[in-house]
Design a protein around this motif. Sequence first.
Motif, PDB file in Angstrom:
ATOM      1  N   ALA A  97       0.929  -1.173   0.110  1.00 25.72           N
ATOM      2  CA  ALA A  97      -0.045   0.042   0.017  1.00 25.72           C
ATOM      3  C   ALA A  97       0.740   1.296   0.069  1.00 25.72           C
ATOM      4  O   ALA A  97       2.022   1.236   0.581  1.00 25.72           O
ATOM      5  CB  ALA A  97      -1.091  -0.085   1.343  1.00 25.72           C
ATOM      6  N   VAL A  99       0.358   5.104   1.105  1.00 23.29           N
ATOM      7  CA  VAL A  99      -0.477   5.812   2.273  1.00 23.29           C
ATOM      8  C   VAL A  99       0.191   7.217   2.371  1.00 23.29           C
ATOM      9  O   VAL A  99       1.278   7.354   2.990  1.00 23.29           O
ATOM     10  CB  VAL A  99      -0.308   5.228   3.721  1.00 23.29           C
ATOM     11  N   LYS A 100      -0.783   8.147   1.953  1.00 27.34           N
ATOM     12  CA  LYS A 100      -0.243   9.366   2.342  1.00 27.34           C
ATOM     13  C   LYS A 100      -0.668  10.400   3.341  1.00 27.34           C
ATOM     14  O   LYS A 100      -2.207  10.101   3.522  1.00 27.34           O
ATOM     15  CB  LYS A 100      -0.986  10.529   0.781  1.00 27.34           C
ATOM     16  N   ILE A 141      -1.808  -3.715   7.276  1.00 35.76           N
ATOM     17  CA  ILE A 141      -1.975  -2.420   6.791  1.00 35.76           C
ATOM     18  C   ILE A 141      -3.136  -1.906   7.161  1.00 35.76           C
ATOM     19  O   ILE A 141      -3.230  -0.808   7.195  1.00 35.76           O
ATOM     20  CB  ILE A 141      -1.838  -2.738   5.024  1.00 35.76           C
ATOM     21  N   ILE A 145      -2.924   1.979   8.630  1.00 36.45           N
ATOM     22  CA  ILE A 145      -3.969   2.933   7.931  1.00 36.45           C
ATOM     23  C   ILE A 145      -5.060   3.471   9.251  1.00 36.45           C
ATOM     24  O   ILE A 145      -5.178   4.807   9.138  1.00 36.45           O
ATOM     25  CB  ILE A 145      -4.760   2.399   6.773  1.00 36.45           C
ATOM     26  N   ARG A 149      -5.240   7.686   9.937  1.00 37.35           N
ATOM     27  CA  ARG A 149      -6.531   8.482  10.024  1.00 37.35           C
ATOM     28  C   ARG A 149      -6.325   9.564  11.106  1.00 37.35           C
ATOM     29  O   ARG A 149      -6.927  10.473  10.978  1.00 37.35           O
ATOM     30  CB  ARG A 149      -7.594   7.313  10.321  1.00 37.35           C
ATOM     31  N   LEU A 153      -4.483  11.330   7.709  1.00 36.06           N
ATOM     32  CA  LEU A 153      -4.416  10.505   6.438  1.00 36.06           C
ATOM     33  C   LEU A 153      -5.290  11.268   5.192  1.00 36.06           C
ATOM     34  O   LEU A 153      -6.340  11.750   5.129  1.00 36.06           O
ATOM     35  CB  LEU A 153      -5.465   9.104   6.618  1.00 36.06           C
ATOM     36  N   GLU A 155      -5.004   9.816   1.655  1.00 34.04           N
ATOM     37  CA  GLU A 155      -5.145   9.158   0.496  1.00 34.04           C
ATOM     38  C   GLU A 155      -4.323   7.751   0.772  1.00 34.04           C
ATOM     39  O   GLU A 155      -3.372   7.608   1.269  1.00 34.04           O
ATOM     40  CB  GLU A 155      -4.637   9.871  -0.751  1.00 34.04           C
ATOM     41  N   VAL A 156      -5.129   6.639   0.161  1.00 37.26           N
ATOM     42  CA  VAL A 156      -4.538   5.312   0.100  1.00 37.26           C
ATOM     43  C   VAL A 156      -4.793   4.635  -1.106  1.00 37.26           C
ATOM     44  O   VAL A 156      -5.658   4.545  -1.726  1.00 37.26           O
ATOM     45  CB  VAL A 156      -5.496   4.430   1.385  1.00 37.26           C
ATOM     46  N   ARG A 158      -3.909   0.699  -2.657  1.00 37.75           N
ATOM     47  CA  ARG A 158      -3.451  -0.785  -2.118  1.00 37.75           C
ATOM     48  C   ARG A 158      -3.383  -1.771  -3.529  1.00 37.75           C
ATOM     49  O   ARG A 158      -4.217  -1.563  -4.393  1.00 37.75           O
ATOM     50  CB  ARG A 158      -4.500  -1.535  -1.118  1.00 37.75           C
TER      51      ARG A 158
END
Length: 171
Positions: A97, A99-100, A141, A145, A149, A153, A155-156, A158
């Motif tokens: 993933a 993760v931004k 993951i 995530i 959050r 968080l 954007e994600v 996967r």
Amino acid sequence: MHIKEQSAERHVLAITVDNEAGILAKIAGLFTARGYNIDSLTVADISTDHAVSRITIVTNGPPAVIDQIHAQLERLVPVHRVVDLTEEGPHVERELALVKVAGTGEHRVEALRLADVFRAKPVDTTTESFIFEITGAPEKIDSFIALMRELGLVEVGRTGIVGMMRGAEGA
């Protein structure tokens, strides 16, 4: 009249197919026709001549329906092999993933600390955000995530699950 409801079980199917147009649509159609969802789907070319691909599908359904889908998949001409990793025994599942996370100050420091704990690697950094790359079991993951959050968080993305049988034998 009382209808007996069957419990749904999670299954990971590894399908080896000829790399040809329309095969993915045919396979997805088998699930759609029975009203079952594909929870995760990954496809990759696995041969040097680009003739064969491996499709990994994660789905949930009663054993009878999974058996029926398995049998119908094996009858499709471009399908070489279908292995239900869940039924075959011990196997490894992994997912990747991106993760931004955006944040400043303490949130930024905490995001970096948690990324280190989860062995997530920063692959892009700005003064206002990070993009972390994390691989592992889907549960790992999901946990990462959930924690991100609370820290910003954004954007994600996967990849979906890829699975393989343990041991020296191939699937």
